[in-house]
Design a protein around this motif. Structure first.
Motif, mmCIF file in Angstrom:
data_model
loop_
_atom_site.group_PDB
_atom_site.id
_atom_site.type_symbol
_atom_site.label_atom_id
_atom_site.label_comp_id
_atom_site.label_asym_id
_atom_site.label_seq_id
_atom_site.Cartn_x
_atom_site.Cartn_y
_atom_site.Cartn_z
ATOM 1 N N ILE A 143 1.115 -1.015 0.074
ATOM 2 C CA ILE A 143 -0.064 0.554 0.070
ATOM 3 C C ILE A 143 0.783 1.216 0.461
ATOM 4 C CG2 ILE A 143 0.272 0.428 2.336
ATOM 5 C CD1 ILE A 143 -3.246 0.989 2.749
ATOM 6 N N SER A 144 0.128 2.638 -1.146
ATOM 7 C CA SER A 144 1.030 3.792 -0.782
ATOM 8 C C SER A 144 0.916 3.928 0.653
ATOM 9 C CB SER A 144 0.837 4.271 -1.837
ATOM 10 O OG SER A 144 0.626 4.013 -3.175
ATOM 11 N N SER A 145 1.726 5.386 0.607
ATOM 12 C CA SER A 145 1.396 6.187 2.256
ATOM 13 C C SER A 145 0.428 6.914 2.060
ATOM 14 C CB SER A 145 2.915 6.825 2.249
ATOM 15 O OG SER A 145 2.850 7.786 1.716
ATOM 16 N N GLY A 146 0.279 7.533 2.754
ATOM 17 C CA GLY A 146 -1.156 8.574 2.942
ATOM 18 C C GLY A 146 -2.231 7.720 3.537
ATOM 19 N N ALA A 147 -3.294 8.710 3.957
ATOM 20 C CA ALA A 147 -4.418 8.802 5.083
ATOM 21 C C ALA A 147 -5.749 7.661 4.199
ATOM 22 C CB ALA A 147 -4.507 9.622 6.136
ATOM 23 N N ARG A 148 -5.117 8.691 2.889
ATOM 24 C CA ARG A 148 -6.643 8.080 2.177
ATOM 25 C C ARG A 148 -6.435 6.582 1.970
ATOM 26 N NH1 ARG A 148 -10.446 10.227 -1.366
ATOM 27 N NH2 ARG A 148 -11.078 8.807 -2.796
ATOM 28 N N TYR A 149 -5.247 6.261 1.835
ATOM 29 C CA TYR A 149 -5.335 4.603 1.247
ATOM 30 C C TYR A 149 -5.631 3.595 2.227
ATOM 31 C CZ TYR A 149 -3.459 6.747 -3.296
ATOM 32 O OH TYR A 149 -3.000 8.066 -3.595
ATOM 33 N N GLU A 150 -4.825 4.303 3.808
ATOM 34 C CA GLU A 150 -5.599 3.592 4.813
ATOM 35 C C GLU A 150 -6.229 3.316 5.457
ATOM 36 O OE1 GLU A 150 -3.197 3.463 9.707
ATOM 37 O OE2 GLU A 150 -2.519 4.160 7.829
ATOM 38 N N ALA A 151 -6.939 4.714 5.205
ATOM 39 C CA ALA A 151 -8.772 4.612 5.431
ATOM 40 C C ALA A 151 -9.587 4.223 4.868
ATOM 41 C CB ALA A 151 -9.306 6.291 5.180
ATOM 42 N N LEU A 152 -9.672 3.876 3.387
ATOM 43 C CA LEU A 152 -10.688 3.362 2.355
ATOM 44 C C LEU A 152 -9.898 1.952 3.139
ATOM 45 C CD1 LEU A 152 -11.833 4.122 0.269
ATOM 46 C CD2 LEU A 152 -10.320 3.069 -1.424
ATOM 47 N N ASN A 153 -9.375 1.071 3.035
ATOM 48 C CA ASN A 153 -8.834 -0.350 3.262
ATOM 49 C C ASN A 153 -9.879 -0.264 4.610
ATOM 50 O OD1 ASN A 153 -7.176 -3.066 2.764
ATOM 51 N ND2 ASN A 153 -5.860 -2.429 4.578
ATOM 52 N N THR A 154 -9.286 0.534 5.716
ATOM 53 C CA THR A 154 -10.017 -0.072 6.461
ATOM 54 C C THR A 154 -11.672 0.266 6.570
ATOM 55 O OG1 THR A 154 -8.135 0.681 7.940
ATOM 56 C CG2 THR A 154 -10.406 0.742 9.078
ATOM 57 N N SER A 155 -11.975 1.053 5.920
ATOM 58 C CA SER A 155 -13.392 1.118 5.857
ATOM 59 C C SER A 155 -14.788 -0.004 5.039
ATOM 60 C CB SER A 155 -14.099 2.924 5.033
ATOM 61 O OG SER A 155 -13.334 3.646 5.625
ATOM 62 N N VAL A 156 -13.899 0.541 3.994
ATOM 63 C CA VAL A 156 -14.259 -1.597 3.051
ATOM 64 C C VAL A 156 -13.834 -2.520 4.408
ATOM 65 C CG1 VAL A 156 -13.398 -2.908 1.322
ATOM 66 C CG2 VAL A 156 -13.511 -0.112 0.863
ATOM 67 N N LEU A 157 -13.071 -2.662 4.849
ATOM 68 C CA LEU A 157 -13.034 -4.189 5.413
ATOM 69 C C LEU A 157 -14.056 -4.016 6.967
ATOM 70 C CD1 LEU A 157 -9.356 -4.616 5.447
ATOM 71 C CD2 LEU A 157 -10.976 -5.693 4.318
ATOM 72 N N GLN A 158 -14.088 -2.641 7.794
ATOM 73 C CA GLN A 158 -14.940 -2.864 8.578
ATOM 74 C C GLN A 158 -16.572 -3.201 8.025
ATOM 75 O OE1 GLN A 158 -14.247 1.583 9.994
ATOM 76 N NE2 GLN A 158 -12.726 0.808 11.309
ATOM 77 N N ALA A 159 -16.907 -2.413 7.031
ATOM 78 C CA ALA A 159 -18.819 -2.592 6.083
ATOM 79 C C ALA A 159 -18.644 -4.247 5.917
ATOM 80 C CB ALA A 159 -18.470 -2.115 4.609
ATOM 81 N N ARG A 160 -17.651 -4.838 5.530
ATOM 82 C CA ARG A 160 -17.843 -5.684 5.359
ATOM 83 C C ARG A 160 -17.442 -7.287 6.039
ATOM 84 N NH1 ARG A 160 -17.014 -8.744 0.341
ATOM 85 N NH2 ARG A 160 -16.225 -9.773 1.569
ATOM 86 N N GLY A 161 -16.894 -6.696 7.657
ATOM 87 C CA GLY A 161 -17.011 -7.417 8.725
ATOM 88 C C GLY A 161 -16.331 -8.593 8.406
ATOM 89 N N GLU A 162 -15.832 -8.663 7.655
ATOM 90 C CA GLU A 162 -14.851 -10.437 7.183
ATOM 91 C C GLU A 162 -13.527 -9.507 5.999
ATOM 92 O OE1 GLU A 162 -17.854 -12.588 4.019
ATOM 93 O OE2 GLU A 162 -18.893 -11.766 5.985
#
Length: 489
Positions: A143-162
């Protein structure tokens, strides 16, 4: 990947406030659309996502070092550490505009490639890098550095729950779970922008949706993912699955995916923004201090609405840009993969712009004679089968996509380009590339699959065959000979 954000995670209170802001933004946008004067220059623009490789053509996970060497704001990070993106400034398509675009793209890419070599990396234009492996995508350095990428990864995984579930079947089958959205970073595209007025947006979008199937069949260049031969344009289904926020139960209920073809013809650009707010929870609910602000010309900034729009991944996306002096609306066509050559990219752009022009200005639009689902079915069939697909076309019926392109769509695209004021020799130059690609039935995807098969029949194992095929691809890419002329040995 769009506007940067500051936070890497968000509270429930922030999400609640963001929802209210989105609705306020949407109301302001509706009012502004009915009264504002928008730019109407019909300019075009290009974004091109690129892969970085080592000298053995494995992924080079150092886009930050490459960008430091290139030192040009036109080149930016993408989600994957093995990706960068090039943004080409807008220009007029009239006269020699398409040749200016081709020459500029070649100059910028050649310069970037020379500078990337200082960071020991090569630049490759391809829809999915064939040498990607599980080790790269499962590691921590993808993953590239930057808050957007980390936040997007976190949000997608949280929404899926798995974990992210991938299941793709083409010539071969691939099933796996991914612990992050790294497979999304495998998908690199060519994005074409067309500036349109509010009145012209709906016809342009409907036209773009109608031709999405033939577009992707012609340009397919992503047949291989994680050493498996899958769809001719695997990127289409992979992107959808990799960033899917729905657990299986929500998919079974018919909840719409974030990567979305759509479900109806539209009458206004507002229809799409309204659907975004109505159907899709916010992934990056960061509140802006400029939410109620406007430009000096009076155009509302609408930061929440624009940020949210960037996280709904339509294949033809609406863009609202408040601008500095005059606001503008753009259609962003996201169907096409990157590559194979600059000439192929320019020909793909010419085909799109010409065909949209003809279709959107027709007295009786073709999309009024077919169901929206037919366009969606064509799109999936062409993503799977490429130039071997058969599609349904209004007024014709079922027809091989190659025959549709050669007999019907190329003449329409030629008429549209001439209507846009493109010089005749350029119309012939670019549409000849499209015609010959359809006639020979050789695009980037079919070339990759054929060369891979030939190498394996010579005794190469899959991993070494993919490396050798990618080396040959890189060589031909730099020749700028269109892909229909590439040899198979």
């Amino acid at each position: 990947m769009g506007t940067e954000v500051n936070a890497r995670s968000f509270s429930r209170e922030e999400r609640t406030r963001y929802r209210r802001r989105l609705l306020e933004n949407l109301d302001r946008f509706a009012g502004f659309l009915g009264t504002a004067q928008f730019a109407d220059t019909a300019s075009i623009g290009v974004e091109l996502e690129l892969n970085l490789t080592n000298d053995d053509f494995t992924p080079a996970l150092r886009n930050s070092s490459v960008l430091e060497e290139i030192a040009d704001p036109a080149f930016q990070t993408e989600m994957g550490a093995f990706n960068i993106e090039m943004n080409h400034p807008a220009l007029s398509i009239k006269g020699q505009g398409l040749k200016d675009l081709e020459d500029s793209l070649r100059h910028q890419l050649n310069r970037a490639d020379e500078l990337a070599a200082k960071a020991e990396a090569n630049i490759l234009m391809v829809g999915i890098l064939p040498t990607l492996t599980n080790d790269v995508l499962d590691g921590d350095a993808w993953i590239s550095s930057g808050a957007r990428y980390e936040a997007l990864n976190t949000s997608v995984l949280q929404a899926r729950g798995e974990d992210v579930y991938l299941s793709l079947t083409g010539s071969e089958s691939l099933t796996r779970y991914a612990k992050n959205i790294a497979p999304e970073a495998a998908c690199t595209s060519l994005q074409l922008h067309l500036e349109v007025s509010p009145a012209d947006f709906a016809p342009a979008w409907n036209a773009a949706q109608l031709i999405a199937g033939p577009q992707v069949a012609l340009a397919a260049n992503s047949p291989i993912f994680l050493e498996h031969v899958l769809w001719q344009e695997t990127r289409i289904e992979l992107f959808k699955q990799a960033i899917d926020t729905r657990p299986p139960e929500m998919r079974n209920q018919g909840v719409r995916p974030r990567v979305w073809f759509g479900e109806r013809w539209i009458t206004s650009i507002f229809d799409l923004f309204e659907e975004n707010v109505r159907y899709f929870p916010a992934l990056l609910p960061e509140l802006s201090s400029t939410s109620s602000g406007s430009t000096d010309a009076g155009a509302p900034l609408l930061p929440e609405l624009r940020l949210h729009n960037g996280t709904v991944y339509r294949w033809n996306r609406p863009i609202y840009d408040p601008g500095t002096h005059t606001p503008n609306l753009r259609l962003e066509n996201r169907v096409l993969p990157a590559g194979p050559t600059v000439l192929d990219v320019s020909a793909n752009a010419a085909f799109f712009y010409g065909l949209v022009q003809t279709l959107r200005t027709a007295d009786r639009p073709l999309w009024t004679r077919t169901a929206f689902k037919t366009a969606a079915d064509n799109f999936l069939a062409c993503s799977r089968m490429g130039l071997d697909a058969t599609v349904y076309w209004p007024g014709i019926g079922d027809i091989p996509v190659t025959e549709l392109v050669v007999r019907h769509l190329i003449p329409m695209a030629a008429d549209g380009l001439r209507e846009l004021g493109v010089d005749d020799e350029l119309v012939e130059r670019y549409l000849t590339v499209i015609r010959e690609r359809a006639r020979t039935e050789q695009n980037g995807a079919s070339w990759q699959v054929s060369v891979l098969s030939n190498l394996e029949s010579e005794g190469y194992d899959r991993t070494s065959a993919l490396a050798e095929m990618t080396r040959r691809y890189w060589h031909h890419m730099h020749s700028n000979e269109p892909v229909h002329l590439w040899p198979l040995n």
